[in-house]
Scaffold this active site. Structure first.
Site, short mmCIF file in Angstrom:
data_model
loop_
_atom_site.label_atom_id
_atom_site.label_comp_id
_atom_site.label_asym_id
_atom_site.label_seq_id
_atom_site.Cartn_x
_atom_site.Cartn_y
_atom_site.Cartn_z
N LYS A 22 0.85 -1.20 0.00
CA LYS A 22 0.00 0.00 0.00
C LYS A 22 0.88 1.25 0.00
O LYS A 22 0.67 2.17 -0.80
CB LYS A 22 -0.89 0.00 1.23
CG LYS A 22 -1.53 1.35 1.55
CD LYS A 22 -2.40 1.33 2.77
CE LYS A 22 -1.68 1.58 4.04
NZ LYS A 22 -1.37 2.96 4.39
N ASN A 23 1.87 1.27 0.89
CA ASN A 23 2.65 2.50 1.07
C ASN A 23 3.65 2.75 -0.05
O ASN A 23 4.17 3.86 -0.18
CB ASN A 23 3.34 2.50 2.44
CG ASN A 23 2.31 2.66 3.57
OD1 ASN A 23 1.14 2.97 3.30
ND2 ASN A 23 2.72 2.42 4.79
N CYS A 118 -4.49 12.58 12.34
CA CYS A 118 -5.26 11.33 12.29
C CYS A 118 -5.19 10.73 13.68
O CYS A 118 -4.60 11.29 14.60
CB CYS A 118 -4.68 10.38 11.24
SG CYS A 118 -3.16 9.61 11.76
N ARG A 123 0.62 14.53 12.82
CA ARG A 123 1.07 14.25 11.46
C ARG A 123 1.32 15.55 10.66
O ARG A 123 0.75 15.78 9.60
CB ARG A 123 0.08 13.37 10.71
CG ARG A 123 -0.39 12.13 11.43
CD ARG A 123 0.65 11.05 11.56
NE ARG A 123 1.09 10.50 10.30
CZ ARG A 123 0.48 9.50 9.66
NH1 ARG A 123 -0.63 8.99 10.14
NH2 ARG A 123 0.98 9.03 8.52
N ASP A 308 4.70 0.35 12.00
CA ASP A 308 3.45 -0.21 11.46
C ASP A 308 3.24 -1.66 11.87
O ASP A 308 2.19 -2.23 11.55
CB ASP A 308 3.44 -0.11 9.93
CG ASP A 308 3.33 1.33 9.48
OD1 ASP A 308 3.55 1.59 8.28
OD2 ASP A 308 3.07 2.20 10.32
N ARG A 400 -8.65 -0.25 4.52
CA ARG A 400 -7.73 0.71 3.90
C ARG A 400 -6.41 0.04 3.55
O ARG A 400 -5.73 0.43 2.62
CB ARG A 400 -7.45 1.86 4.86
CG ARG A 400 -8.64 2.72 5.18
CD ARG A 400 -8.24 3.94 5.95
NE ARG A 400 -7.16 4.67 5.26
CZ ARG A 400 -6.65 5.80 5.71
NH1 ARG A 400 -7.11 6.35 6.82
NH2 ARG A 400 -5.69 6.42 5.06
C1 EPZ Z 1 4.51 6.79 6.30
O1 EPZ Z 1 3.79 7.87 6.89
C2 EPZ Z 1 3.52 5.64 6.21
N1 EPZ Z 1 2.38 6.01 5.37
C3 EPZ Z 1 3.02 5.28 7.61
O2 EPZ Z 1 2.18 4.14 7.49
C4 EPZ Z 1 4.23 4.90 8.47
O3 EPZ Z 1 3.78 4.62 9.78
C5 EPZ Z 1 5.23 6.05 8.48
O4 EPZ Z 1 5.61 6.39 7.13
C6 EPZ Z 1 6.50 5.70 9.26
O5 EPZ Z 1 7.11 4.58 8.69
C7 EPZ Z 1 2.53 5.98 4.02
O6 EPZ Z 1 3.59 5.66 3.50
C8 EPZ Z 1 1.33 6.35 3.22
P1 EPZ Z 1 6.76 10.03 8.45
P2 EPZ Z 1 4.46 9.36 6.92
O7 EPZ Z 1 6.76 11.29 7.66
O8 EPZ Z 1 5.25 9.56 5.69
C9 EPZ Z 1 6.62 13.32 11.85
C10 EPZ Z 1 0.26 2.85 7.79
O9 EPZ Z 1 -0.22 2.33 8.80
N2 EPZ Z 1 6.64 14.29 10.74
O10 EPZ Z 1 7.92 9.08 8.31
O11 EPZ Z 1 3.39 10.31 7.24
C11 EPZ Z 1 5.36 12.47 11.88
O12 EPZ Z 1 4.31 13.13 12.59
C12 EPZ Z 1 0.80 4.27 7.86
O13 EPZ Z 1 0.38 2.29 6.66
C13 EPZ Z 1 6.76 15.65 11.03
O14 EPZ Z 1 6.85 16.05 12.18
O15 EPZ Z 1 5.43 9.21 8.17
C14 EPZ Z 1 5.83 11.22 12.59
O16 EPZ Z 1 5.81 11.47 13.98
C15 EPZ Z 1 0.58 4.89 9.24
N3 EPZ Z 1 6.79 16.53 9.99
C16 EPZ Z 1 7.28 11.07 12.12
O17 EPZ Z 1 7.67 12.37 11.63
C17 EPZ Z 1 6.69 16.12 8.68
O18 EPZ Z 1 6.73 16.98 7.76
C18 EPZ Z 1 7.46 10.07 10.99
O19 EPZ Z 1 6.54 10.42 9.99
C19 EPZ Z 1 6.56 14.75 8.41
C20 EPZ Z 1 6.53 13.84 9.46
#
Ligand code: EPZ
Length: 421
Positions: A22-23, A118, A123, A308, A400
């Site tokens: 998915k991701n 979410c 996020r 995840d 999802r």
């Molecule tokens: C991706 O989300 C995945 N989603 C998530 O999977 C996964 O948990 C996550 O990466 C971590 O591996 C998709 O790929 C669609 P991050 P993403 O940016 O990109 C903070 C699932 O269950 N952050 O690596 O949103 C954020 O809040 C989903 O399939 C900022 O502060 O994750 C988090 O605490 C859930 N500012 C941390 O960084 C930003 O601009 C990591 O987030 C971006 C992120």
């Protein structure tokens, strides 16, 4: 709303085909916006999030359709006529923010709704915006939307992420493929989904080095051409199903599973008394004795233990011998499955980002509520070995990210059915 009823039914045996990730798919699809030639994705997972991304791309004027019962996604962006991604679509799926980088790189402007938070956390997308600003984009936040401009086109830049962000790395990587000059992304995410995106972009003519390491170097090109690309196997679905025999006993083969997608997770399973062996077609998993041992888990960016898979691992550790400690370091609110597991008799103490799980002999079925995608599947896993019926509500979360869960688990001998209410 649908519910899923799971009844503890002993050991599970058989094979599970692992779908496309998915991701990975959610970042490969927006890549179509970078080219006016067709992009075809094969081995696509059949999930509601994919349909949401189809709707978003169509709202921009791109062609996006599912073929072969959803296994193939045909995309083309020669007629994009709208550069605004509206809140009513973006709020349903945060990955919608991944159209920002491609739109900016190809059209020099974009208006994308902020995704909002979410269940698992606020996020924010500040790193996405900072990365694009480092390539010369001008960003303005107005009424919940990001108004982005790069009138003379994006320029290559050097950016060091303060901490690893999968989505920000993906947005920056896609944007950099068409930026003028060289872009270097430091402390970039190393997830297999990033590697898959880089391989697809390279097929489209992008010049990228370093995927899978912490540093990505991209030489901008004038245009990208079309490609056909198979979506990489879903390491989170893989890890999820590997925990089924850990919880219930038995032996299953995960078709299409590869150890390099989840190396650290396999090591942790081994420590917990679960044997993983490579087969010609995937990975074989069985429990060495009649219960898993307690282990300690800390979630980290790849190649560390995936956040995840934290909820699913917690479900498995609820009936482990001993006390396990799980530390969630990526998201601020990702233990919502814990109170639901406690309704089933689990013994869990949560304080901030730490959950202490004391193993009990057996869980008891109960009505429980899914709160987010991975929490929902952890409740199903717990129900597979619980005494009696577990009724999981709000399973739209599950749909999802998990393709045909009931079918895949029933094929292993699980007693599971979906009821519509
Ligand atoms: C991706 O989300 C995945 N989603 C998530 O999977 C996964 O948990 C996550 O990466 C971590 O591996 C998709 O790929 C669609 P991050 P993403 O940016 O990109 C903070 C699932 O269950 N952050 O690596 O949103 C954020 O809040 C989903 O399939 C900022 O502060 O994750 C988090 O605490 C859930 N500012 C941390 O960084 C930003 O601009 C990591 O987030 C971006 C992120």
């Amino acid at each position: 709303m649908d519910k899923i009823v799971v009844t503890g039914n002993g050991a599970l045996n058989g094979q599970v085909p692992i779908a496309g990730a998915k991701n990975a798919c959610l970042t490969l699809m927006p890549a179509t916006l970078l080219s006016d030639e067709p992009l075809t994705l094969t081995n696509a997972p059949r999930l509601s999030d994919i349909k949401t991304m189809i709707t978003l791309l169509q709202s921009l004027g791109a062609e996006a359709q599912l073929l072969q019962d959803g296994k193939v996604i045909a995309l083309a962006s020669h007629d994009v006529n709208n550069l605004t991604a509206h809140y009513d679509i973006v709020r349903k799926m945060r990955a919608s923010i991944l159209v920002l980088g491609p739109l900016l790189a190809r059209y020099g402007q974009a208006v994308v709704s902020l995704p909002g938070g979410c269940a698992i956390g606020a996020r924010p997308v500040d790193l996405h915006l900072k990365a694009l600003e480092a390539m010369g984009a001008e960003m303005e936040l107005r009424e919940g939307y990001v108004h982005a401009k790069a009138p003379g086109g994006l320029k290559g830049g050097v950016l060091e992420f303060p901490f690893v962000s999968v989505g920000a790395t993906e947005n920056a990587l896609m944007a950099a493929t068409l930026a003028k000059g060289t872009t270097v992304l430091k402390n970039a995410a190393r997830e297999p989904e990033i590697v898959d995106l880089a391989r697809c972009l390279r097929k489209m003519g992008a010049q990228i080095e370093g995927e899978g390491t912490g540093t990505l170097t991209i030489e901008g090109v004038d245009r990208l051409h079309g490609a056909t690309h198979p979506v990489v196997a879903d390491r989170i679905e893989l890890g999820t199903y590997m925990l089924a025999p850990a919880i219930c006993g038995g032996e299953i083969e995960l078709l299409g599973g590869r150890r390099e997608l989840i190396g650290v997770f396999c090591d942790k399973l081994d420590e917990a008394g679960i044997e993983v062996t490579e087969t010609r077609d995937g990975l074989n998993v069985r429990r060495r004795s009649n219960a898993v041992h307690s282990v300690n888990v800390t979630t980290e960016p790849f190649p560390g233990f995936p956040t995840d898979l934290q909820a699913q691992m917690m479900a498995a550790l609820c009936t482990a011998e001993g006390v396990s400690v799980l530390e969630e370091t990526i998201f601020e609110n990702r233990f919502m499955h814990a109170p639901e597991l406690m309704r089933m008799g689990a013994n869990i103490d949560v304080h901030g980002g730490i959950a202490k799980v004391t193993g009990v002999a057996r869980l008891k079925g109960a009505p429980v509520m899914a709160t987010d995608l991975r929490a929902s599947v952890s409740l199903i896993l717990a129900g597979l070995a619980a005494e009696g019926d577990t009724v999981v509500s709000r399973v739209y979360h599950l749909d999802r990210g998990y393709e045909q869960v009931e079918d895949k688990l029933s094929a292993l001998g699980a007693k599971i059915e979906r009821i519509s209410e």
